[in-house]
Design an enzyme around this catalytic site. Structure first.
Site, PDB file in Angstrom:
ATOM      1  N   GLN A   1       0.793  -1.444  -0.004  1.00  0.00           N
ATOM      2  CA  GLN A   1      -0.869  -0.097  -0.170  1.00  0.00           C
ATOM      3  C   GLN A   1       1.265   0.894  -0.178  1.00  0.00           C
ATOM      4  O   GLN A   1       0.419   2.536   0.534  1.00  0.00           O
ATOM      5  CB  GLN A   1      -0.141  -0.045   1.132  1.00  0.00           C
ATOM      6  CG  GLN A   1      -0.026  -0.340   2.611  1.00  0.00           C
ATOM      7  CD  GLN A   1       0.393  -1.129   3.322  1.00  0.00           C
ATOM      8  OE1 GLN A   1       0.226  -1.769   2.825  1.00  0.00           O
ATOM      9  NE2 GLN A   1      -0.004  -1.200   4.532  1.00  0.00           N
ATOM     10  N   SER A   2       2.299   1.134   0.146  1.00  0.00           N
ATOM     11  CA  SER A   2       3.172   2.499  -0.027  1.00  0.00           C
ATOM     12  C   SER A   2       3.176   2.506  -1.649  1.00  0.00           C
ATOM     13  O   SER A   2       3.932   2.213  -2.467  1.00  0.00           O
ATOM     14  CB  SER A   2       4.495   1.830   0.766  1.00  0.00           C
ATOM     15  OG  SER A   2       5.450   2.540   0.191  1.00  0.00           O
TER      16      SER A   2
END
Length: 201
Positions: free
Chosen positions: A12-13
């Site tokens: 999710q980065s």
């Protein structure tokens, strides 16, 4: 002896997304083996002083949006800096990536990682949703239902926890994080230095 790069990341980065394709290309160029290690970023933050995005001061949040747009343009990678499903947990996606590595090997897991990151950051898809993850695995050429079921096993959870514990022990405090010959590099904006490390004989 083949060169190895430990690759700690969170699906999710956005910074992991920005660096992923370039890292994979560099590893192939220099014949470096990537050790794919998705981690729980909240757990890493909890022991390293990092803050989830929502808890950061507004000045930092505002500047982050500027930097996301800059890097998106520089790298010519599509990105919605404020995805519809954010904030999102990366746990389910990370486990799916680990299951893909167990079942199909590192290259398949790397490809699925890129697809998951693109789905969240460029296509506004919910990577916490089981149906979305199943569809992404299917689109990558796998049996999505079987892979999702495998991702929920104790062995996958243990591997995810092991990678997170290794990251904490290695003083990782953000993602992506690369380790080459024991030397750490934080952030996709350090990939020039990673390439220099790959090129060393």
């Amino acid at each position: 002896m083949p060169r190895v790069c430990e690759y700690y990341f969170a699906p999710q980065s956005p910074w992991s997304y920005f660096g992923h394709a370039r890292l994979v290309a560099l590893a192939r160029q220099y014949d470096v083996t990537l050790e794919l290690k998705p981690i729980s970023l909240p757990h890493v933050f909890s022991v390293s002083g990092g803050l989830p995005l929502a808890q950061r001061p507004p000045q930092r949040q505002a500047y982050r949006l500027i930097e996301l747009r800059r890097w998106s343009e520089k790298l010519n990678l599509p990105l919605n800096p404020q995805p519809r499903f954010a904030p999102v947990s990366g746990d389910a996606a990370a486990r799916l990536i680990i299951a893909a590595r167990f079942a199909h090997g590192t290259d398949a897991a790397l490809a699925l990682t890129g697809a998951i990151m693109h789905a969240f950051w460029a296509a506004d898809r919910n990577i916490m949703d089981a149906d979305t993850l199943t569809a992404l695995a299917n689109e990558a050429g796998h049996d999505g239902k079987a892979l999702l079921k495998a991702s929920e096993t104790a062995s996958v959870e243990a591997e995810y926890q092991r990678f997170t514990d290794e990251a904490i022990a290695a003083n990782v405090f953000g993602a992506p994080w690369y380790v080459v010959d024991g030397e750490p590099f934080w952030g996709q904006d350090r990939l020039d230095f990673v390439e220099a490390a790959f090129a060393r004989t």
